[in-house]
Design a protein around this motif. Structure first.
Motif, PDB file in Angstrom:
ATOM      1  N   ARG A   6      13.039   7.938  -7.096  1.00 49.82           N
ATOM      2  CA  ARG A   6      12.912   7.179  -8.345  1.00 49.82           C
ATOM      3  C   ARG A   6      14.117   6.290  -8.611  1.00 49.82           C
ATOM      4  NH1 ARG A   6      10.553  12.634 -11.103  1.00 49.82           N
ATOM      5  NH2 ARG A   6       8.331  12.273 -10.607  1.00 49.82           N
ATOM      6  N   SER A   7      15.179   6.478  -7.839  1.00 48.73           N
ATOM      7  CA  SER A   7      16.352   5.619  -8.004  1.00 48.73           C
ATOM      8  C   SER A   7      16.175   4.267  -7.324  1.00 48.73           C
ATOM      9  CB  SER A   7      17.590   6.319  -7.438  1.00 48.73           C
ATOM     10  OG  SER A   7      17.567   6.337  -6.010  1.00 48.73           O
ATOM     11  N   ALA A   8      15.127   4.109  -6.532  1.00 48.02           N
ATOM     12  CA  ALA A   8      14.885   2.829  -5.859  1.00 48.02           C
ATOM     13  C   ALA A   8      14.551   1.756  -6.895  1.00 48.02           C
ATOM     14  CB  ALA A   8      13.745   2.967  -4.865  1.00 48.02           C
ATOM     15  N   PRO A   9      15.126   0.574  -6.782  1.00 50.86           N
ATOM     16  CA  PRO A   9      14.888  -0.479  -7.778  1.00 50.86           C
ATOM     17  C   PRO A   9      13.498  -1.106  -7.613  1.00 50.86           C
ATOM     18  CG  PRO A   9      16.244  -1.321  -6.005  1.00 50.86           C
ATOM     19  CD  PRO A   9      16.079   0.150  -5.734  1.00 50.86           C
ATOM     20  N   PRO A  10      13.044  -1.874  -8.601  1.00 45.30           N
ATOM     21  CA  PRO A  10      11.769  -2.583  -8.468  1.00 45.30           C
ATOM     22  C   PRO A  10      11.805  -3.558  -7.294  1.00 45.30           C
ATOM     23  CG  PRO A  10      12.523  -2.591 -10.743  1.00 45.30           C
ATOM     24  CD  PRO A  10      13.663  -2.075  -9.919  1.00 45.30           C
ATOM     25  N   LEU A  11      10.624  -3.778  -6.713  1.00 50.76           N
ATOM     26  CA  LEU A  11      10.507  -4.708  -5.590  1.00 50.76           C
ATOM     27  C   LEU A  11      10.019  -6.067  -6.086  1.00 50.76           C
ATOM     28  CD1 LEU A  11       8.913  -2.600  -2.703  1.00 50.76           C
ATOM     29  CD2 LEU A  11      11.057  -3.884  -2.600  1.00 50.76           C
ATOM     30  N   ALA A  12      10.705  -7.103  -5.668  1.00 44.25           N
ATOM     31  CA  ALA A  12      10.316  -8.465  -6.048  1.00 44.25           C
ATOM     32  C   ALA A  12       9.350  -9.017  -5.001  1.00 44.25           C
ATOM     33  CB  ALA A  12      11.546  -9.347  -6.163  1.00 44.25           C
ATOM     34  N   ALA A  13       8.159  -8.432  -4.948  1.00 46.61           N
ATOM     35  CA  ALA A  13       7.135  -8.865  -3.995  1.00 46.61           C
ATOM     36  C   ALA A  13       5.775  -8.606  -4.599  1.00 46.61           C
ATOM     37  CB  ALA A  13       7.284  -8.120  -2.671  1.00 46.61           C
ATOM     38  N   ALA A  14       4.766  -9.299  -4.076  1.00 49.79           N
ATOM     39  CA  ALA A  14       3.389  -9.083  -4.509  1.00 49.79           C
ATOM     40  C   ALA A  14       2.660  -8.292  -3.431  1.00 49.79           C
ATOM     41  CB  ALA A  14       2.685 -10.418  -4.735  1.00 49.79           C
ATOM     42  N   PRO A  15       1.750  -7.406  -3.806  1.00 46.09           N
ATOM     43  CA  PRO A  15       1.012  -6.633  -2.804  1.00 46.09           C
ATOM     44  C   PRO A  15       0.214  -7.540  -1.872  1.00 46.09           C
ATOM     45  CG  PRO A  15       0.672  -5.737  -5.006  1.00 46.09           C
ATOM     46  CD  PRO A  15       1.360  -7.054  -5.177  1.00 46.09           C
ATOM     47  N   TRP A  16       0.192  -7.184  -0.607  1.00 50.95           N
ATOM     48  CA  TRP A  16      -0.637  -7.884   0.376  1.00 50.95           C
ATOM     49  C   TRP A  16      -2.106  -7.698   0.018  1.00 50.95           C
ATOM     50  CZ3 TRP A  16      -4.167  -6.061   4.160  1.00 50.95           C
ATOM     51  CH2 TRP A  16      -4.517  -6.979   5.162  1.00 50.95           C
ATOM     52  N   ASP A  17      -2.858  -8.794   0.073  1.00 48.70           N
ATOM     53  CA  ASP A  17      -4.286  -8.742  -0.218  1.00 48.70           C
ATOM     54  C   ASP A  17      -5.017  -9.456   0.906  1.00 48.70           C
ATOM     55  OD1 ASP A  17      -6.876  -8.928  -1.155  1.00 48.70           O
ATOM     56  OD2 ASP A  17      -6.302  -9.503  -3.191  1.00 48.70           O
ATOM     57  N   PRO A  18      -5.878  -8.755   1.652  1.00 45.38           N
ATOM     58  CA  PRO A  18      -6.581  -9.416   2.757  1.00 45.38           C
ATOM     59  C   PRO A  18      -7.404 -10.610   2.303  1.00 45.38           C
ATOM     60  CG  PRO A  18      -7.546  -7.263   2.277  1.00 45.38           C
ATOM     61  CD  PRO A  18      -6.260  -7.338   1.522  1.00 45.38           C
ATOM     62  N   ALA A  19      -7.855 -10.599   1.057  1.00 45.05           N
ATOM     63  CA  ALA A  19      -8.654 -11.720   0.544  1.00 45.05           C
ATOM     64  C   ALA A  19      -7.840 -13.001   0.432  1.00 45.05           C
ATOM     65  CB  ALA A  19      -9.253 -11.358  -0.812  1.00 45.05           C
ATOM     66  N   ASP A  20      -6.510 -12.870   0.402  1.00 45.04           N
ATOM     67  CA  ASP A  20      -5.655 -14.054   0.373  1.00 45.04           C
ATOM     68  C   ASP A  20      -5.419 -14.628   1.764  1.00 45.04           C
ATOM     69  OD1 ASP A  20      -5.367 -13.769  -2.384  1.00 45.04           O
ATOM     70  OD2 ASP A  20      -3.514 -12.602  -2.208  1.00 45.04           O
ATOM     71  N   GLU A  21      -5.742 -13.863   2.803  1.00 45.90           N
ATOM     72  CA  GLU A  21      -5.460 -14.250   4.180  1.00 45.90           C
ATOM     73  C   GLU A  21      -6.644 -14.889   4.881  1.00 45.90           C
ATOM     74  OE1 GLU A  21      -2.497 -14.031   5.321  1.00 45.90           O
ATOM     75  OE2 GLU A  21      -1.453 -12.280   4.521  1.00 45.90           O
ATOM     76  N   VAL A  22      -7.862 -14.500   4.478  1.00 42.89           N
ATOM     77  CA  VAL A  22      -9.072 -15.002   5.128  1.00 42.89           C
ATOM     78  C   VAL A  22     -10.102 -15.329   4.048  1.00 42.89           C
ATOM     79  CG1 VAL A  22      -8.718 -13.719   7.277  1.00 42.89           C
ATOM     80  CG2 VAL A  22      -9.954 -12.646   5.384  1.00 42.89           C
ATOM     81  N   ALA A  23     -11.125 -16.055   4.447  1.00 45.36           N
ATOM     82  CA  ALA A  23     -12.187 -16.420   3.501  1.00 45.36           C
ATOM     83  C   ALA A  23     -13.531 -16.000   4.071  1.00 45.36           C
ATOM     84  CB  ALA A  23     -12.175 -17.924   3.252  1.00 45.36           C
ATOM     85  N   PRO A  24     -14.397 -15.408   3.262  1.00 43.61           N
ATOM     86  CA  PRO A  24     -15.708 -14.986   3.769  1.00 43.61           C
ATOM     87  C   PRO A  24     -16.614 -16.172   4.053  1.00 43.61           C
ATOM     88  CG  PRO A  24     -15.573 -14.632   1.409  1.00 43.61           C
ATOM     89  CD  PRO A  24     -14.209 -15.065   1.847  1.00 43.61           C
ATOM     90  N   GLY A  25     -17.421 -16.035   5.110  1.00 46.35           N
ATOM     91  CA  GLY A  25     -18.412 -17.063   5.415  1.00 46.35           C
ATOM     92  C   GLY A  25     -19.689 -16.826   4.627  1.00 46.35           C
ATOM     93  N   THR A  26     -20.690 -17.612   4.918  1.00 45.91           N
ATOM     94  CA  THR A  26     -21.961 -17.478   4.200  1.00 45.91           C
ATOM     95  C   THR A  26     -22.782 -16.314   4.730  1.00 45.91           C
ATOM     96  OG1 THR A  26     -22.942 -19.087   5.716  1.00 45.91           O
ATOM     97  CG2 THR A  26     -22.063 -19.924   3.630  1.00 45.91           C
ATOM     98  N   ALA A  27     -22.588 -15.958   6.000  1.00 47.89           N
ATOM     99  CA  ALA A  27     -23.320 -14.837   6.579  1.00 47.89           C
ATOM    100  C   ALA A  27     -22.515 -13.549   6.411  1.00 47.89           C
ATOM    101  CB  ALA A  27     -23.593 -15.089   8.058  1.00 47.89           C
ATOM    102  N   ARG A  28     -23.171 -12.415   6.612  1.00 44.50           N
ATOM    103  CA  ARG A  28     -22.506 -11.121   6.524  1.00 44.50           C
ATOM    104  C   ARG A  28     -22.830 -10.318   7.786  1.00 44.50           C
ATOM    105  NH1 ARG A  28     -19.828  -7.675   3.329  1.00 44.50           N
ATOM    106  NH2 ARG A  28     -20.506  -5.504   3.130  1.00 44.50           N
ATOM    107  N   PRO A  29     -22.146 -10.603   8.886  1.00 45.35           N
ATOM    108  CA  PRO A  29     -22.449  -9.904  10.130  1.00 45.35           C
ATOM    109  C   PRO A  29     -22.006  -8.440  10.085  1.00 45.35           C
ATOM    110  CG  PRO A  29     -20.479 -11.232  10.401  1.00 45.35           C
ATOM    111  CD  PRO A  29     -21.033 -11.568   9.046  1.00 45.35           C
ATOM    112  N   ARG A  30     -22.781  -7.603  10.744  1.00 45.16           N
ATOM    113  CA  ARG A  30     -22.405  -6.196  10.856  1.00 45.16           C
ATOM    114  C   ARG A  30     -21.551  -6.022  12.100  1.00 45.16           C
ATOM    115  NH1 ARG A  30     -26.772  -1.499  10.074  1.00 45.16           N
ATOM    116  NH2 ARG A  30     -26.334  -2.133   7.930  1.00 45.16           N
ATOM    117  N   ILE A  31     -20.327  -5.536  11.908  1.00 46.94           N
ATOM    118  CA  ILE A  31     -19.396  -5.331  13.021  1.00 46.94           C
ATOM    119  C   ILE A  31     -19.128  -3.839  13.150  1.00 46.94           C
ATOM    120  CG2 ILE A  31     -17.070  -5.771  13.909  1.00 46.94           C
ATOM    121  CD1 ILE A  31     -17.117  -8.451  12.500  1.00 46.94           C
ATOM    122  N   ALA A  32     -19.443  -3.295  14.321  1.00 45.79           N
ATOM    123  CA  ALA A  32     -19.199  -1.879  14.597  1.00 45.79           C
ATOM    124  C   ALA A  32     -17.766  -1.719  15.104  1.00 45.79           C
ATOM    125  CB  ALA A  32     -20.193  -1.368  15.629  1.00 45.79           C
ATOM    126  N   VAL A  33     -17.092  -0.691  14.623  1.00 42.55           N
ATOM    127  CA  VAL A  33     -15.730  -0.367  15.057  1.00 42.55           C
ATOM    128  C   VAL A  33     -15.755   1.032  15.655  1.00 42.55           C
ATOM    129  CG1 VAL A  33     -13.346   0.007  14.329  1.00 42.55           C
ATOM    130  CG2 VAL A  33     -14.687  -1.835  13.299  1.00 42.55           C
TER     131      VAL A  33
END
Length: 466
Positions: free
Chosen positions: A235-262
């Motif tokens: 709790r002694s760690a100071p606040p972080l001057a950063a914004a959380p990573w958001d995958p929605a900020d990195e890529v954009a969805p297309g019009t289709a919704r393909p099913r990808i198996a992992v």
């Protein structure tokens, strides 16, 4: 500014017991009713599996080499705040505190535990293997605490302590050196985590046994450490001057919704959480398939991602599942995009240690006599479903198998003057492990390639997928 209580567990060297202490601490804090966000410095896949088992949420990697310095704090905050805000974050280091990437293009301390601690402005807890030392521990700890003024060593955990008398000597030496002892853990051989040729056996493969080990580690660490003091330090760690990573900020969805198996299950346990998050943000419906248990790809599968793991351990079972192997080969044959890393390459090969695999690639693979390990700076040798030609990425290799040939007529990557991997049609296979958070365009391109196949299938194929 975002405040997240946090600390980094480091050690003077490898094999000091960092993973056991980190996993036990996460389990002990979770048993107190706290929500713990687990993290691991470096590219390792196995330790985060144990962390995740202890925390009940995914363990995430923090590696400046793989994702860039600028993304370390945002990715940390992603894990600490998602899927719900954590009460504390525990970050396990890698190797010795100041040991960084062994690569000529960066400084020796780059991607070290100290580097990540500085990026997170987090206090460090030094885990010391005290099994073979007494008063000398003070000199050791003093050296690490003063080596870099930017690193704040907030306390020490004494591991593998032999007796009450041994503990008293160690505590006395460190008290004279002015270093806080947060706790001591005795030798517990029965808590040893079994290993194999690439390190610890993944938690997913040990199932009930791993759960029992994690619970017992939590009990041992909870008894040996002053958890209130640990929380106060975090709790002694100071606040972080950063914004959380958001995958929605990195890529954009297309019009289709393909099913990808992992690929998942016991044979394919190596994967970064951010990869699937980016696929979903790019518009994919991500589904998991276990090649050891399921006889077909999920209905409507447009593309397949097969990450790392230990298929060599499960080769006979993977080979016996001939219907799924045939389904994977059929997907590749009709142009369905397939991205495979390391273990995925072995699965797509003609054979693994003489046992038939999917046969997508005309490649023979087998166990090798030496471990191939290290960070790589690679360039896409040609266009593929993952990247345009010339795309530069940073990844890592970690395997004790070999492929013959090591590269095809159309290799996947080039580094160090050599070609590696295979691209054929919409298949991309390589030994190179990547965290797509460092190159989000890979997820965008792969998802788009999967979506494109939805518009080129014959009507009877589309009907079959419904």
């Amino acid at each position: 500014m975002i405040r997240v209580p946090r600390l980094v567990l480091a050690a003077p060297s490898s094999n000091a017991g960092k993973t056991s202490i980190a996993t036990g601490l996460i389990a002990a804090l979770s048993a107190r009713g706290l929500t713990v966000s687990p993290h691991k410095v470096g590219p390792d896949y196995i330790d985060p599996g144990y962390h995740g088992l202890a925390a009940g949420r995914p363990g995430r990697n923090l590696d400046p080499w793989l994702v860039g310095e600028e993304r370390v704090a945002p990715l940390f905050l992603r894990g600490a705040l998602h899927p719900s805000p954590a009460d504390i974050a525990v970050v396990e280091g890698v190797m010795g505190l100041f040991d960084g990437a062994a690569h000529p293009s960066v400084d020796p301390g780059f991607a070290s535990t100290a580097h990540v601690a500085r990026l997170l402005d987090a206090p460090v807890v030094l885990v010391v293997d005290a099994a073979s030392q007494a008063h000398s521990v003070a000199a050791l700890v003093h050296g690490f605490a003063t080596f870099d003024p930017a690193i704040r060593v907030g306390g020490v955990v004494l591991n593998r302590v032999g007796s009450d008398r041994h503990e008293a000597i160690l505590r006395g030496a460190l008290a004279a050196a002015g270093v806080t002892v947060l706790g001591a853990v005795r030798r517990h051989d029965r808590l040893h985590t079994p290993s194999r040729h690439l390190g610890l056996i993944p938690a997913a493969e040990r199932s009930a046994e791993a759960t029992t080990t994690v619970r017992r580690l939590g009990e041992v660490v909870g008894e040996g450490l002053d958890l209130d003091a640990v929380l106060a330090l975090a709790r002694s760690a100071p606040p972080l001057a950063a914004a959380p990573w958001d995958p929605a900020d990195e890529v954009a969805p297309g019009t289709a919704r393909p099913r990808i198996a992992v690929a998942g299950g016991a044979a394919f346990t190596f994967g970064y959480v951010e990869n699937t998050e980016l696929l979903a943000a790019a518009g994919a419906e991500v589904v998991v398939v276990d090649p050891l248990r399921e006889e077909a790809l999920p209905a409507g599968t447009a593309g397949l991602v097969v990450g790392g793991g230990f298929p060599e351990v499960h080769a006979a079972e993977l080979s016996a599942n001939g219907t799924l192997r045939a389904d994977v080969a059929a997907l590749a044959a009709r142009g369905g995009p397939v991205a495979a890393e390391c273990a995925g390459l072995l699965y797509l090969a003609r054979e693994l240690d003489g046992v038939p695999m999917c046969g997508v690639l005309d490649v023979a693979t087998a166990m090798a006599g030496r471990l191939t390990l290290g960070y790589r700076e690679a360039e896409a040798a040609g266009p593929s479903v993952l990247a345009p030609a010339g795309t530069r990425v940073r990844g890592h290799e970690f395997h004790r198998t070999a492929a013959v040939p090591v590269a095809g007529p159309a290799p996947a990557w080039r580094w160090g003057g050599t070609a590696e991997g295979f691209t054929a049609g919409n298949v991309h296979a390589s030994y190179l492990h990547l965290n797509w958070a460092g190159s989000p365009a890979l997820a965008q391109r792969f998802t788009a390639a999967c979506a494109a196949t939805l518009h080129t299938e014959r009507p009877e194929q589309q009907h079959a997928h419904r």
